[in-house]
Design an enzyme around this catalytic site. Structure first.
Site, PDB file in Angstrom:
ATOM      1  CE  LYS A 171      58.869 -13.964  51.506  1.00  0.00           C
ATOM      2  NZ  LYS A 171      58.633 -16.076  51.507  1.00  0.00           N
ATOM      3  CD  GLU A 182      55.173 -13.116  64.780  1.00  0.00           C
ATOM      4  OE1 GLU A 182      55.761 -14.000  64.973  1.00  0.00           O
ATOM      5  OE2 GLU A 182      54.128 -12.886  64.771  1.00  0.00           O
ATOM      6  CB  SER A 225      59.518 -14.426  43.469  1.00  0.00           C
ATOM      7  OG  SER A 225      57.831 -14.081  44.346  1.00  0.00           O
ATOM      8  CE  LYS A 242      56.324 -16.202  54.100  1.00  0.00           C
ATOM      9  NZ  LYS A 242      56.064 -17.659  54.182  1.00  0.00           N
ATOM     10  CE  LYS A 252      50.321 -19.273  51.718  1.00  0.00           C
ATOM     11  NZ  LYS A 252      51.984 -20.177  51.803  1.00  0.00           N
ATOM     12  NE  ARG A 288      51.981 -16.608  48.154  1.00  0.00           N
ATOM     13  CZ  ARG A 288      50.865 -16.358  48.525  1.00  0.00           C
ATOM     14  NH1 ARG A 288      49.415 -16.631  47.843  1.00  0.00           N
ATOM     15  NH2 ARG A 288      51.216 -16.260  50.046  1.00  0.00           N
TER      16      ARG A 288
HETATM   17  C1  PBG Z   1      56.270 -20.350  51.859  1.00  0.00           C
HETATM   18  C2  PBG Z   1      57.060 -19.229  51.462  1.00  0.00           C
HETATM   19  C3  PBG Z   1      57.145 -18.429  50.962  1.00  0.00           C
HETATM   20  C4  PBG Z   1      58.227 -17.324  50.131  1.00  0.00           C
HETATM   21  C5  PBG Z   1      59.089 -18.266  51.276  1.00  0.00           C
HETATM   22  N1  PBG Z   1      58.997 -18.927  51.411  1.00  0.00           N
HETATM   23  C6  PBG Z   1      55.434 -17.744  49.896  1.00  0.00           C
HETATM   24  C7  PBG Z   1      54.582 -18.289  50.701  1.00  0.00           C
HETATM   25  O1  PBG Z   1      54.743 -18.062  51.891  1.00  0.00           O
HETATM   26  O2  PBG Z   1      53.302 -18.359  49.988  1.00  0.00           O
HETATM   27  C8  PBG Z   1      57.961 -16.520  49.183  1.00  0.00           C
HETATM   28  C9  PBG Z   1      59.303 -15.828  48.750  1.00  0.00           C
HETATM   29  C10 PBG Z   1      59.128 -14.504  46.719  1.00  0.00           C
HETATM   30  O3  PBG Z   1      58.371 -15.017  47.142  1.00  0.00           O
HETATM   31  O4  PBG Z   1      60.699 -14.991  46.577  1.00  0.00           O
HETATM   32  N2  PBG Z   1      56.078 -20.800  52.954  1.00  0.00           N
END
Ligand code: PBG
Length: 322
Positions: A247, A232, A273, A194, A216, A204
């Site tokens: 992701k 990972e 998203s 991720k 992050k 968010r």
């Molecule tokens: C939270 C999480 C996130 C997403 C899925 N789980 C956002 C982040 O890590 O800030 C993002 C999914 C998306 O953008 O569609 N842990």
């Protein structure tokens, strides 16, 4: 000319015969956003066609999708600020609306496959996936919270847990805890690679879960790295993950490919998203054909090596009935 590749493209029948990659509703997981309350259906401004739903509306949505052939749902809660604290306490309080909704779905629609999100951010007053102390994200202390959250979600009836927090060692920690409590059949789809990505912006906004300070980058991966994704992946496999996820998807198709070649576990990719928002924005302006772009994007993610795709396009794709 002995070789004429165009012969294999001469008609739809031939093109279908030689088609290497296919898309099926079976491959898709539909992420859904949830809020507490009754009869709420608020469209996310940056994600046309995607709504924040109260549990009653969520049940309707899931039922409708099941009829269309979408059977797996990844649920994300949006909590009001007043419920959040430093340790994400509400995340494992069995009376929170998210856990209650999961139990209700599994009772009323038992064939719906429910995936949950394991991370502190929707419940944390700091907006981070782990415990923050003096500006640092504490790894091992966070595992305890993630463990409690995982048990509560399993207790509520979740079929698949999705640890999205990127703490070290969390897959093994959660697997041990689940097994120790009799949840040997609960699956783990690990957010393996991720990345610290700007493509999560609309998500968010939808959940009000942006970090209150900093970013992050000390836990999510550097977009420049691919070997690290293989580390990972190796760890998550050794720690007992059932499925591995990459992701975001589109800017990381090479990562999907490499990870898929390095493991025999099923690979998932999260078409996030921001990737959805870009297509919708261009489609609304008439700059692109949104439907064709959707199909091309989903196909490219499958071709790269993902078997499973988490995508906000899931319902729209299912409606095409291809
Ligand atoms: C939270 C999480 C996130 C997403 C899925 N789980 C956002 C982040 O890590 O800030 C993002 C999914 C998306 O953008 O569609 N842990």
């Amino acid at each position: 000319m002995l070789r004429r590749p165009r012969r294999n493209r001469k008609s739809q029948v031939i093109r279908d015969l030689v088609e290497e990659t296919t898309l099926s509703k079976n491959d898709l997981i539909f992420p859904l956003f949830m809020v507490d309350g009754q009869n709420i259906r608020q469209e996310v401004p940056s994600m046309p066609g995607i709504f924040r739903l109260s549990t009653d509306q969520l049940l309707k949505e899931i039922e409708e999708c099941m009829k269309l052939g979408i059977r797996t749902f990844c649920l994300f809660p949006s909590f009001e600020e007043k419920f959040k604290d430093k340790y994400a306490g509400v995340s494992h309080d069995p009376s929170n609306f998210y856990l209650k909704a999961i139990s209700q779905i599994k009772k009323e629609l038992p064939e719906a496959c429910i995936m949950t999100d394991v991370a502190m951010d929707p419940y944390s007053s700091d907006g981070h996936d782990g415990i923050v102390e003096n500006g640092q994200i504490l790894n091992d202390e966070t595992l305890e919270v993630l463990g409690k959250m995982s048990l509560a979600q399993a207790e509520a009836g979740a079929d698949i847990l999705g640890p999205s927090d990127m703490m070290d060692g969390r897959v093994e920690y959660i697997r041990d805890l689940l097994d120790g409590h009799g949840f040997t059949n609960v699956s783990i789809m690990s957010y393996t690679a991720k990345y610290a990505s700007a493509f999560y912006g609309p998500f968010r906004d939808a959940l009000d879960s942006a970090p209150k300070s900093g970013d992050k980058k000390t836990y999510q991966m550097n977009p420049a790295n691919i070997k690290e994704a293989l580390i990972e992946a190796e760890l998550d496999e050794l720690e007992g993950a059932d499925m591995l996820m990459v992701k975001p998807a589109l800017s990381y198709l090479d990562v999907i490919r490499e990870v898929s070649l390095a493991t025999n576990l099923p690979i998932a990719a999260y078409n996030v998203s921001g990737e959805y928002a870009m297509v919708k924005a261009a489609d609304q302006r008439g700059w692109l054909d949104g439907e064709k772009i959707m199909l091309e994007i989903l196909l490219s993610i499958r071709r790269a090596g993902a078997k499973i795709i988490l995508t906000y396009f899931a319902k729209e794709f299912a409606k095409l009935n291809l």
